[in-house]
Design a protein around this motif. Structure first.
Motif, PDB file in Angstrom:
ATOM      1  N   PHE A  34      -3.924  -5.209  -7.835  1.00 29.57           N
ATOM      2  CA  PHE A  34      -2.285  -6.028  -7.927  1.00 29.57           C
ATOM      3  C   PHE A  34      -2.425  -8.397  -7.609  1.00 29.57           C
ATOM      4  O   PHE A  34      -3.357  -8.418  -6.954  1.00 29.57           O
ATOM      5  CB  PHE A  34      -2.055  -5.608  -6.169  1.00 29.57           C
ATOM      6  CG  PHE A  34      -2.206  -3.826  -6.723  1.00 29.57           C
ATOM      7  CD1 PHE A  34      -3.460  -3.569  -5.731  1.00 29.57           C
ATOM      8  CD2 PHE A  34      -1.205  -3.436  -7.440  1.00 29.57           C
ATOM      9  CE1 PHE A  34      -3.239  -1.420  -6.390  1.00 29.57           C
ATOM     10  CE2 PHE A  34      -1.145  -1.864  -7.230  1.00 29.57           C
ATOM     11  CZ  PHE A  34      -2.324  -1.413  -6.786  1.00 29.57           C
ATOM     12  N   LEU A  46       4.801  -8.613  -4.447  1.00 27.46           N
ATOM     13  CA  LEU A  46       4.132  -7.569  -5.599  1.00 27.46           C
ATOM     14  C   LEU A  46       4.273  -8.241  -6.888  1.00 27.46           C
ATOM     15  O   LEU A  46       5.601  -8.230  -7.003  1.00 27.46           O
ATOM     16  CB  LEU A  46       3.554  -6.825  -5.199  1.00 27.46           C
ATOM     17  CG  LEU A  46       3.146  -5.744  -6.276  1.00 27.46           C
ATOM     18  CD1 LEU A  46       1.914  -6.089  -6.120  1.00 27.46           C
ATOM     19  CD2 LEU A  46       3.502  -3.839  -6.218  1.00 27.46           C
ATOM     20  N   THR A  49       0.715  -5.484 -10.973  1.00 32.23           N
ATOM     21  CA  THR A  49       0.132  -4.413 -11.424  1.00 32.23           C
ATOM     22  C   THR A  49      -1.367  -3.977 -12.237  1.00 32.23           C
ATOM     23  O   THR A  49      -0.216  -4.539 -13.802  1.00 32.23           O
ATOM     24  CB  THR A  49       0.301  -2.436 -10.801  1.00 32.23           C
ATOM     25  OG1 THR A  49       1.190  -2.811 -10.097  1.00 32.23           O
ATOM     26  CG2 THR A  49      -0.516  -2.397 -11.501  1.00 32.23           C
ATOM     27  N   THR A  57       1.585  -3.914 -15.322  1.00 24.79           N
ATOM     28  CA  THR A  57       3.428  -3.563 -14.968  1.00 24.79           C
ATOM     29  C   THR A  57       3.279  -5.187 -13.953  1.00 24.79           C
ATOM     30  O   THR A  57       3.251  -4.549 -13.130  1.00 24.79           O
ATOM     31  CB  THR A  57       3.100  -2.322 -14.305  1.00 24.79           C
ATOM     32  OG1 THR A  57       3.095  -1.235 -15.020  1.00 24.79           O
ATOM     33  CG2 THR A  57       4.228  -1.771 -13.501  1.00 24.79           C
ATOM     34  N   GLU A  59       6.791  -6.392 -11.265  1.00 29.93           N
ATOM     35  CA  GLU A  59       7.509  -6.455 -11.312  1.00 29.93           C
ATOM     36  C   GLU A  59       9.222  -6.948 -11.111  1.00 29.93           C
ATOM     37  O   GLU A  59       8.898  -7.384 -11.924  1.00 29.93           O
ATOM     38  CB  GLU A  59       6.920  -6.603  -9.670  1.00 29.93           C
ATOM     39  CG  GLU A  59       6.471  -5.980  -8.954  1.00 29.93           C
ATOM     40  CD  GLU A  59       6.663  -4.486  -8.612  1.00 29.93           C
ATOM     41  OE1 GLU A  59       8.024  -4.124  -8.000  1.00 29.93           O
ATOM     42  OE2 GLU A  59       5.455  -3.537  -9.435  1.00 29.93           O
TER      43      GLU A  59
END
Lengths: 119, 115
Positions: A34, A46, A49, A57, A59
């Protein structure tokens, strides 16, 4: 305990250049890593990922073309800040999660962080 | 979605006194809760976690946390604070998303221990 190494710890660059930050899990394999961003006196946000062998992925609100993430192996993920600008200056922290399994309770192990300053 | 709240931006404690850093959670299902500490310009260090079992969890550096289901709280505690405990503390909850686990952090609480 599990060790995550992050490099460089500090980087200063000129506006418009690209900067790469590496995150390595030294004594375990990380199926997932992360990337967080932390502003002064604020919590961790965040960003994305990173999964080994697949696309990251992101956010909501994080520009994937600005923050390129590559997770080339089970022990290495990289974050590249492309065409950096002063507003990208921040503290970037990576973390890693061991391979999924009965012992994986979701605990993360963190790198020491990388402070990026864009002039 | 899972979330945690840390209602205090800062906690001030005299050295030798007990300290409490508060955290409340909102989850669906059984919570997996964590406490991390951050020293200036450093990454986060794991302190302790609650998965299941005893409500009182003991962790690193003499810290412990009490899981309270009825109050949906997971407060961090230490019987006798040290000046070296001064740092930023984060409560976190595990969220399972897309087949992997990620941690959702609270806003953080700055602990200042005065001599």
């Amino acid at each position: 305990g599990a060790v995550v190494s992050q490099h460089p710890s500090r980087v200063i660059c000129k506006s418009g250049t690209s900067v790469k930050i590496e995150c390595r899990s030294l004594d375990f394999q990380a199926t997932t890593m992360f990337w967080y961003r932390q502003f002064p006196k604020q919590s961790l946000m965040l960003m994305a990922t990173s999964n080994e062998g697949s696309k990251a992925t992101y956010e909501q609100g994080v520009e994937k073309d600005k923050f390129l993430i590559n997770h080339a192996s089970l022990t290495l993920s990289t974050l590249t800040v492309t065409s950096a600008h002063p507003e990208d200056s921040s503290f970037y922290i990576c973390s890693a999660s061991p391979l999924a399994g009965a012992s994986n309770t979701g605990e993360l192990f963190f790198g020491e962080g990388s402070r990026l300053t864009v002039l | 979605a899972q979330s945690v709240a840390q209602p205090e931006d800062q906690v001030n404690v005299a050295e030798g006194n007990p300290l409490t850093v508060k955290c409340t959670y909102s989850v669906s299902g059984n919570p997996y809760l964590f406490w991390y500490v951050q020293y200036p310009n450093r990454g986060l260090q794991f302190l302790l976690k609650y998965i299941t079992g005893d409500n009182l969890v003991k962790g690193s550096y003499g810290f412990e946390a009490e899981f309270n289901k009825s109050q949906t709280s997971f407060h961090l505690k230490k019987p006798s604070a040290l000046v070296s405990d001064s740092a930023l503390y984060f409560c976190a909850v595990r969220e399972r998303s897309g087949g992997y686990n990620k941690l959702i952090f609270g806003a953080g609480t700055r602990l200042a221990v005065h001599p």
